[in-house]
Design an enzyme around this catalytic site. Structure first.
Site, mmCIF file in Angstrom:
data_model
loop_
_atom_site.group_PDB
_atom_site.id
_atom_site.type_symbol
_atom_site.label_atom_id
_atom_site.label_comp_id
_atom_site.label_asym_id
_atom_site.label_seq_id
_atom_site.Cartn_x
_atom_site.Cartn_y
_atom_site.Cartn_z
ATOM 1 C CG ASP A 87 -1.844 1.080 1.390
ATOM 2 O OD1 ASP A 87 -2.763 1.111 0.577
ATOM 3 O OD2 ASP A 87 -1.699 1.914 2.310
ATOM 4 C CD GLU A 91 -2.343 2.630 -3.435
ATOM 5 O OE1 GLU A 91 -3.438 3.147 -3.615
ATOM 6 O OE2 GLU A 91 -1.719 2.739 -2.367
HETATM 7 C C1 GLC Z 1 -4.184 3.219 -0.303
HETATM 8 C C2 GLC Z 1 -5.444 2.391 -0.212
HETATM 9 C C3 GLC Z 1 -6.550 3.263 0.262
HETATM 10 C C4 GLC Z 1 -6.200 3.785 1.630
HETATM 11 C C5 GLC Z 1 -4.841 4.482 1.621
HETATM 12 C C6 GLC Z 1 -4.340 4.667 2.995
HETATM 13 O O1 GLC Z 1 -4.288 4.229 -1.221
HETATM 14 O O2 GLC Z 1 -5.706 1.801 -1.446
HETATM 15 O O3 GLC Z 1 -7.773 2.596 0.297
HETATM 16 O O4 GLC Z 1 -7.166 4.686 2.077
HETATM 17 O O5 GLC Z 1 -3.863 3.712 0.953
HETATM 18 O O6 GLC Z 1 -3.951 3.443 3.544
#
Ligand code: GLC
Length: 584
Positions: free
Chosen positions: A240, A302
């Site tokens: 993440d 991500e």
């Molecule tokens: C990422 C996740 C999202 C979350 C953020 C903070 O972007 O995909 O859903 O709110 O991280 O953890």
């Protein structure tokens, strides 16, 4: 493919057998295992996998409390197997106050009772393995919950041994945060804590304090989290918010840009909090941690990288970082633009330098692709076009639950119904992410078969009566059956599974065309995606691809027509048609 998975899971089972004390299993693979690891490294499973994102809160509720859970996912594994997925990425199921619905973790090595128990989780992994499906965990590395014992200790005093596990700084003056950094979810990224008279930094909600990745103890603790789950047999991690791991230690102000955002804050460039070079040092270590395990566990990142240069950095200069960095640029074209898709597809193709592209169009953070790409009239045909684009390039594809039936974004209509805090902060301009997280639409029964509860955590969209898995399973022309056919084609056609990618007819701004060619047999598959509302006749000359082919024989198309072979110099496609054929 299946064989590869069998060997992957045999390897994982072996690793579990060799696990002596859980956290150290990675140090004890057998000789045979490490030989097999090397073999697998040449053509790892994740290059050919179809990965399916599950938002567990909304997938299947097994105990009637209105919230999806782990046993619900296990119940639906047969469906996932039939769909043809190779791995599921489950968004966070760890203990959490659920401020950010699991992305605020209070214990990284346990299961939130809302979702089940560790025994349920182990059963899920075991049952998934029987169906050759790997389980990918969400690794929330950047921040914890403010209820995590690490943070509770850290905030307790300036001299606590865990103080430096988070980022604490003095304000500039009374009521003035240390600098102008802004939270992704609105307003200052600094929260004042009167107990110790300092501010802590949070890129996301204030209940999500950022870990201090410059502290080696934090790094070790987080690498051990990876080992904990690898020891339980997971197939990898989706990391993440990885580009946000490090911040400028000198706290320079971010450059201010013109205008304001949906929260009413000035726009800024997150120059001093995103993509600092140190991120790559940590990614290399994470990669070493997963590489020590058999079965080629995968790292998916991500990171909504602003351009191809930043995106390809995620692979690492020696392909020693993330195997599958998510391509947000392809995901977020947000219009059926042939030139834009072509340019982005070519860009990753020519710049990945051996890295494997990774595409998706929907996820739990943004409007579903059905809405973003649909024109309001031909949405189902366009959903099939997008499915073909996702499943016929060289990129490893990622689906989001419900995408395969064309689920629509259904945002709340009243502020008091909003669950995602970002929607409460930003209402009405920013409605938050509830709309793309509504329960999976399985059938026409109560709550679409998602739950027997009287009230589900988010309402089930009214569209479920017509749009659901059960109805679409029976309809040969459904989006669901199109996904199934595409996935099985991707698996059975060597050109689609392994072949090269060549974009064709580069001057055509209405029809996106490319050729996938199997280097061994020379067999080639032509993909024709008419992104316009007009019928088109397209001509192909494949001489520069070294082919003398004259005709194309259909493998799969939509709208379904019993088309016979067509000459390559006059391939007719209907409005928004997807056509996939073998050239001969
Ligand atoms: C990422 C996740 C999202 C979350 C953020 C903070 O972007 O995909 O859903 O709110 O991280 O953890």
């Amino acid at each position: 493919m299946i064989d590869r998975f069998r060997s992957l899971f045999a390897l994982l089972t072996l690793s579990l057998l060799f696990a002596t004390d859980g956290m150290h299993a990675q140090q004890t693979p057998s000789l045979a295992t490490s030989q097999q690891i090397q073999q697998d490294a040449g053509d790892p499973w994740w290059k050919h996998a179809v990965i399916y994102e599950i938002y567990p809160r909304s997938f299947q509720d097994s105990n009637g409390d209105g919230i999806g859970d782990i046993n619900g996912v296990t119940e639906r594994l047969d469906y996932l197997e039939t769909l043809g997925v190779d791995a599921i990425w489950i968004t966070p199921i760890y203990p959490s106050p659920q401020v950010d619905f699991g992305y605020d973790i209070s214990d990284y090595t346990a299961i939130d009772p809302q979702y089940g128990t560790m025994a349920d989780f182990d059963r899920l992994v075991k049952e998934a393995r029987k169906r050759n499906i790997g389980v990918i965990m969400d690794f929330v590395a950047n921040h914890t919950s403010d209820q995590n014992p690490w943070f509770i200790e850290s905030r307790s005093s300036r001299t606590n041994p865990k103080r430096d596990w988070y980022i604490w700084r003095n304000g500039k003056g009374p009521g003035q945060p240390p600098n102008n950094w802004l939270s992704w979810f609105g307003h200052s990224a600094w929260q004042f804590d009167p107990r110790t008279d300092q501010y802590y930094y949070h890129y996301f909600y204030r209940e999500q304090p950022d870990l201090n990745w410059r502290n080696p103890a934090v790094q070790q603790a987080m690498y051990n989290v990876l080992r904990f789950w690898l020891d339980r047999g997971v197939a990898g991690f989706r990391i993440d918010a990885v580009s946000r791991l490090y911040e400028d230690p000198n706290l320079h102000d971010d450059p201010v840009l013109p205008g304001t955002n949906a929260y009413g804050d000035p726009n800024i460039e997150h120059k001093y909090t995103d993509n600092l070079p140190e991120v790559h040092d940590s990614l290399r270590v994470m990669r070493k941690v997963v590489d020590a395990y058999p079965g080629s566990p995968v790292l998916i990142s991500e990171a909504d990288e602003p351009n191809i240069t930043e995106l390809t950095k995620m692979y690492g200069s020696k392909l020693d970082e993330v195997q599958l960095p998510m391509d947000f640029q392809v995901a977020d074209v947000n219009q059926l633009s042939v030139p834009k898709f072509r340019e982005l597809l070519d860009e990753i193709e020519h710049n990945a330098k051996g890295g494997q592209p990774y595409f998706f169009f929907s996820n739990h953070d943004q409007d579903r692709a059905w809405n973003r790409y649909g024109d309001g009239v031909h949405n189902d045909d366009i959903a099939k076009l997008m499915a073909a684009l996702l499943l016929t390039t060289r990129a490893t594809p990622q689906l989001y639950y419900g995408e395969e039936i064309g689920m629509a974004t259904t945002p709340p209509t009243r502020k008091e119904d909003v669950k995602d805090p970002s929607g409460k902060i930003g209402w009405p301009k920013e409605k938050g992410r509830d709309g793309e997280r509504t329960p999976m639409q399985w059938d026409t029964s109560k709550n679409a078969g998602f739950s027997t509860a009287d009230k589900t955590w988010l309402p089930v969209p009214a569209s479920y009566k017509q749009r659901n898995v059960a109805v679409q399973e029976k309809n040969p022309d459904s989006i669901l059956n199109f996904y199934k056919q595409l996935i099985s084609l991707r698996r059975s056609q060597p050109a689609l599974r392994d072949g090269s990618y060549d974009s064709l007819n580069r001057q055509d701004d209405q029809v996106l065309s490319y050729l996938r060619k199997d280097p061994n047999s020379g067999e080639a598959v032509l993909v024709v995606l008419n992104m316009s509302s007009q019928p088109k006749t397209v001509s192909y000359d494949l001489k520069s691809q070294g082919m003398n082919a004259a005709i194309v024989k259909p493998l799969l198309s939509n709208p379904r027509e019993s088309v016979l072979s067509m000459p390559l110099n006059a391939v007719h496609v209907a409005p928004f048609e997807t056509f996939i054929g073998i050239v001969q």
